[in-house]
Scaffold this motif. Sequence first.
Motif, PDB file in Angstrom:
ATOM      1  N   GLY A   1       0.818  -1.221   0.000  1.00  0.00           N
ATOM      2  CA  GLY A   1       0.000   0.000   0.000  1.00  0.00           C
ATOM      3  C   GLY A   1       0.841   1.255   0.000  1.00  0.00           C
ATOM      4  O   GLY A   1       2.035   1.229   0.327  1.00  0.00           O
TER       5      GLY A   1
ATOM      6  N   LYS B   1      -0.865   2.226   4.022  1.00  0.00           N
ATOM      7  CA  LYS B   1      -2.324   1.979   4.050  1.00  0.00           C
ATOM      8  C   LYS B   1      -2.596   0.496   4.234  1.00  0.00           C
ATOM      9  O   LYS B   1      -1.866  -0.336   3.716  1.00  0.00           O
ATOM     10  CB  LYS B   1      -2.941   2.451   2.718  1.00  0.00           C
ATOM     11  CG  LYS B   1      -3.110   3.964   2.667  1.00  0.00           C
ATOM     12  CD  LYS B   1      -3.560   4.427   1.288  1.00  0.00           C
ATOM     13  CE  LYS B   1      -3.514   5.941   1.218  1.00  0.00           C
ATOM     14  NZ  LYS B   1      -3.520   6.454  -0.156  1.00  0.00           N
TER      15      LYS B   1
ATOM     16  N   LYS C   1       0.048   6.095   4.233  1.00  0.00           N
ATOM     17  CA  LYS C   1      -1.199   6.615   4.811  1.00  0.00           C
ATOM     18  C   LYS C   1      -0.885   7.811   5.684  1.00  0.00           C
ATOM     19  O   LYS C   1      -1.566   8.833   5.668  1.00  0.00           O
ATOM     20  CB  LYS C   1      -1.838   5.492   5.621  1.00  0.00           C
ATOM     21  CG  LYS C   1      -3.213   5.786   6.203  1.00  0.00           C
ATOM     22  CD  LYS C   1      -3.732   4.529   6.905  1.00  0.00           C
ATOM     23  CE  LYS C   1      -4.100   4.839   8.336  1.00  0.00           C
ATOM     24  NZ  LYS C   1      -4.362   3.615   9.109  1.00  0.00           N
TER      25      LYS C   1
END
Lengths: 755, 755
Positions: A722, A755, A725
């Motif tokens: 990911g 993330k 974040k």
Amino acid sequence: MKILSLKIFCLKKRFQYSYLLSIIVLLSLCDMHAQQPADYVNPFIGTSNYGATYPGPIAPRGMASISPFNVAGPQNLPSEKDSGWLSNPYVHQNTFLTGFSQVNLSGVGCPDLGVLLLMPTTGTLETNHLKYGSTYSNEVAKTAYYSTEIDKYNTKAEFTTSKRVGVSKFTFPKGQANILLNLGLGLTNEQGAMVKIVSSTEIEGMRTVGSFCYNSPEAAYPVYFVAKFSKPADRYGVWKTPYTYEGVEAQWMGYNGKTRIMENATRMVVGDSIGTYFTYKFDKQETVEVKIGVSYVSIENARENLKKETANKSFEDIHKETYDEWNKLLSRIKVEGGTVDDKTIFYTALYHTLIHPNTLNDSNGDYPEIKTGKIGNTSGTRFTVFSLWDTYRNLHQLMSLVYPKQQLNMVNSMLNMYDENGWLPKWELNSTETFTMVGDPASIVITDTYLKGIQDFDVEKAYEAMLKSADQIKENPLRPGLKDYIEKGYLTTDNGGPVSTTQEYNAADYSIALLAKALGKDEDYKRFKKRSISYRKLFDKDLKLLRPRLPNGNWYEPFNPNAGANFTKNVGFIEGNAWQYAFMVPHDIEGLAKLMGGKKAFSKQLQKVFDMDQFDMANEPDIAYPYLFNYVKGEEWRTQKLVKELVHKYFQNKPGGVPGNDDTGTMSAWLVYSMMGIYPVAPGEPKYAITTPMFDKITIQLDSKYYKNKELVIKKARNNDGYIKQVKLNGKIHKGYFIDHGTLVNGNTLEIILK
Amino acid sequence: MKILSLKIFCLKKRFQYSYLLSIIVLLSLCDMHAQQPADYVNPFIGTSNYGATYPGPIAPRGMASISPFNVAGPQNLPSEKDSGWLSNPYVHQNTFLTGFSQVNLSGVGCPDLGVLLLMPTTGTLETNHLKYGSTYSNEVAKTAYYSTEIDKYNTKAEFTTSKRVGVSKFTFPKGQANILLNLGLGLTNEQGAMVKIVSSTEIEGMRTVGSFCYNSPEAAYPVYFVAKFSKPADRYGVWKTPYTYEGVEAQWMGYNGKTRIMENATRMVVGDSIGTYFTYKFDKQETVEVKIGVSYVSIENARENLKKETANKSFEDIHKETYDEWNKLLSRIKVEGGTVDDKTIFYTALYHTLIHPNTLNDSNGDYPEIKTGKIGNTSGTRFTVFSLWDTYRNLHQLMSLVYPKQQLNMVNSMLNMYDENGWLPKWELNSTETFTMVGDPASIVITDTYLKGIQDFDVEKAYEAMLKSADQIKENPLRPGLKDYIEKGYLTTDNGGPVSTTQEYNAADYSIALLAKALGKDEDYKRFKKRSISYRKLFDKDLKLLRPRLPNGNWYEPFNPNAGANFTKNVGFIEGNAWQYAFMVPHDIEGLAKLMGGKKAFSKQLQKVFDMDQFDMANEPDIAYPYLFNYVKGEEWRTQKLVKELVHKYFQNKPGGVPGNDDTGTMSAWLVYSMMGIYPVAPGEPKYAITTPMFDKITIQLDSKYYKNKELVIKKARNNDGYIKQVKLNGKIHKGYFIDHGTLVNGNTLEIILK
């Protein structure tokens, strides 16, 4: 190959340990040993695909280094030194070895050094490298160690080095053994050597080197050496192959152009193609060690270097000392998580950033001054090999963060050059100014260092030196075209690479502005700040790219923005094209974005570079591009995506695992920073762009002289694919995708949460 | 020219004396000064007609010497060094000067040395000798002094030397002055030099020399030097012209093959074509002195030589010292009567016999041993340049008579070579054995010396050395073809110059026999006496000449006795033909006469050589011929007639006044002896043939260590054109036309009374 060699090492060691311990326990011990940072280094990385590194040993920032030399002879075509532009003494896929060179440059784009070729042979003496050369097998390359077996001679060759001494160990079979020191063959384009056999265990002499990038032949200079043999030779002598004489007298010269064997020669011999042979008659397998001390000052200093660093030390002692020195330095960054390959490419890259700039001074402090012809003396370290057009972008920033004392010494070396020569360096090599590449990068390096808090140098002198190159219009070797630049804001097509050069001067001027501000010189700050954005005059709104202008101010026509990639020449740019330079204004991304019609348009145009395959990972102008998406809110994921892709695509645990010339560690510094999740996106400005680290945890030991914290930890929370974040500094949320150097080093932990 | 310079000298001196003395008195004082033997020397003699001497200064048997160098460049054709076989740095009729060489050989037949070319220029620096070369005017050459004016630069150049140091003095006009030290250009066929500018007043370096007669290139060796300037240079540097690079890389080398000016170069530079420039800016006429110390051992020794011999001494001091040393030596023979020209050719010839063999050792005693590669040390003098095939015939005999200590040192030097190398010298040059010419002449020189009573050397060692070369059939570098010689009595056409070589071995064997006899080795005496007449087997009764035989014993056919004159090649003889060799058996003239059918036939055949114009005054084999008529009763007048004619025809007070190569003084020694009325007709035998002296009175100072009399006087009673009527020794009639050395030196006065 590295992994294999470790395995063999462990297998060998095994039987020296007590049989009481189980094999499993032993293997785990081996694994523990293998976990030292220095053990991850794979010196074969960069030895293919034009990486231009070499696999042989060197001490951190050493003057001496040893490389197998396999670039001479038709057997090595197409990577043969005289048949094309080849800048390295070793190419991994080549097969024909003609010696082991004792001074080398790592990761450069032009041939130089690669001389003093030591070669073990057996049987009847043969001095022609095309005849005595051999294939070789079982190469082992590790930190401070290289070995191979020379097929033709059934001889094992092992090498290590101290800072100024190359140490070779040859294990010969029974019979006649010869150790050749070839002073003719070499990578440099210069010719000429002197040699004198001092005794049956010692040789002294010099070899001319220089003309880096086929420039400045009048600055060619000597590397001096003293070679000591562990066993007295049974026979010795010098060979010399003179040039072929033409004309009337040639008819009387039966020896015309033929190699002469000068047995027992103990007086000085000079020539372009000369060498020495030391010959032994062994009635059983025997080893001979050869220590070669080098110096750029004198034979006496080479002898002193040899004595101080290696007298009474065995090959193994020296290897251990140099290995330990490397391991200590590499351990300044500890990484956790990641694969073995990840760690290997990381530590090898870090290793490659610790080769150049390298030590120029002898152990007694002597070094040749730049240009003056005088011998200077330093109580510290005089560094050399400043490939500043490359290294101003990230390597010095890495040094400031991890090895600030080294960086300080580098700045001081640059200032000494100014004292000696009246100018800061541009592309300095062993106290010659090669004037390779463009721009005025020294200002950037010095400003960057100062603004990171490494300030114990004479900054006023540095500032004076910067101003001189920025303002002196006449007889200014650093900034050709300065008059146009100041008057018009840009260089015209009357100059080589006018757009690139304008951009480089902008970048330098921006750094001067930053330093001026820091020093309270407000007028200068304003002046140089203004100068630093003059590239805007070269912005072609239609193309949304920079474009060369003619002396009359008109655009240069016809103009193909794609022309100039892959080192082909073009009118506006140096080693690149309009795409690869368009975004190289890291100090004025906001301004550039505005010119392009706003952040969106900027981001779109930037992405186009990658989509059109115009991005060149192998050269410096565009290497910060992947990080520029951080300037556009919401587009930061592109940086994270691209950096990860580029690392995996171009940096691998294999000889071709560097995208191109390592550029004295610049590509490697890019990798080190990129894998740590931060990158000094705007040279001169003490800030980093943030991206996804490639390890779970990175711990950087900080130098207490410059940084109040003992260490800096970069952590990746969640190891997945990911995008980022959140970023936290010491547990607190950090806004944006940039972080100031000061903020970073004053925090203890940078946490990057995916993330 | 000589006379003129003396006049000028006297005119200048005049005003330093008291005005009370009349001009007449002053001129007579000047004349008295002019009567010193050293003042008669005209160093221009031998500088044309292939004499191969040079006009510049040298100390007696000096290591250093200075010669104007005018044999490079098309301006000097046909006597241009690269366009033909030219063995001298200076040719009198040439006009284009390119420097002043600091080490030179005098009167040799092959090019060597003639290097370290110092050249003053003015104006813009130019390093190409073809461009900086100049015509010159007003040459003055005297004992220990040479000067000339360099037309292009309006610069006066003056030179003198000590034993190991060349001293140059340049008087420059106002403006830029340059002193070039060209280490590329030279007479030797070797290439390669090293140079290092130590400071603005000092240079050190080396130049490779060797390959004398295009032989033994593997023995090429360095001459080291240190140059000291009396004034610090305003600017200095090194130039280097590299070879032109060919192939792919050449396209990137804009500097390919071009001369580089390496300003401020203070580190070592090597190359085949290099040099240094020291540049001055003078605002008025100024002089600069340059002292160049040389050594064949090391730079350190060159520096020590320079210091010991010339530190704190002015040009004038050094000139006076060397002049005085010459005058003392030349004064060992005083001549009275004769013309100024007679005295000039006599003292110039004596001067030429005191150049080679010359000093090889440094002032600290160091010298390079022959072949071993080691550095030896002597407390006496190590002599070098033994052109023994020439000098065994008369030069060493002259030394034994007039300078016995020098001759002793020469013998000891030869014995040291035997110690070092296992062999006596043949044609030794700076501790290389050139193996030039044929025969085994060292034995003859040593025997001749010993039998003349100069015996304080290790004669047993000498004898051992002689036997080794006389008897060792395998791996004998001195006597090729020895097996045939011993078995058959002669060399066959399988060897080069078989007749000449047989004759040379015979002559050497005869000397060994004489020494064997003196040492009480009767068996050896008989054996070598027998061997010494084996030439008789080559006597062709029909031709009354010697003739080569085939390996099967048959005569070589077709055979033309006239072939081989003027250095053309032929099968039987070296540098000569059957006529020029037929009588070269001076130790067996009785035997030869018998073969020829008695003394009458012998005399007739000998006269034929001269009548057929087959006599060659310019080469050694037949130079004793004129004296051989003394062996035939009633024919002695022919000797007297011929010698006088030959002296007048071939030896004159002019540059071409030596018949050909002076052969390191052999032609000159012939002249000195001939003009004194005695000649060592049979080398090895301590006896002289007698002819008419060319002076009224000759007084030779004898060395009291070897000779009981203080002096030997040779007087000519009646100065007319008549032949000799009577010879008296100490007032008593001396029978015959030969006189033993012992008899001669033990008598006080040899009186030669003409009819």
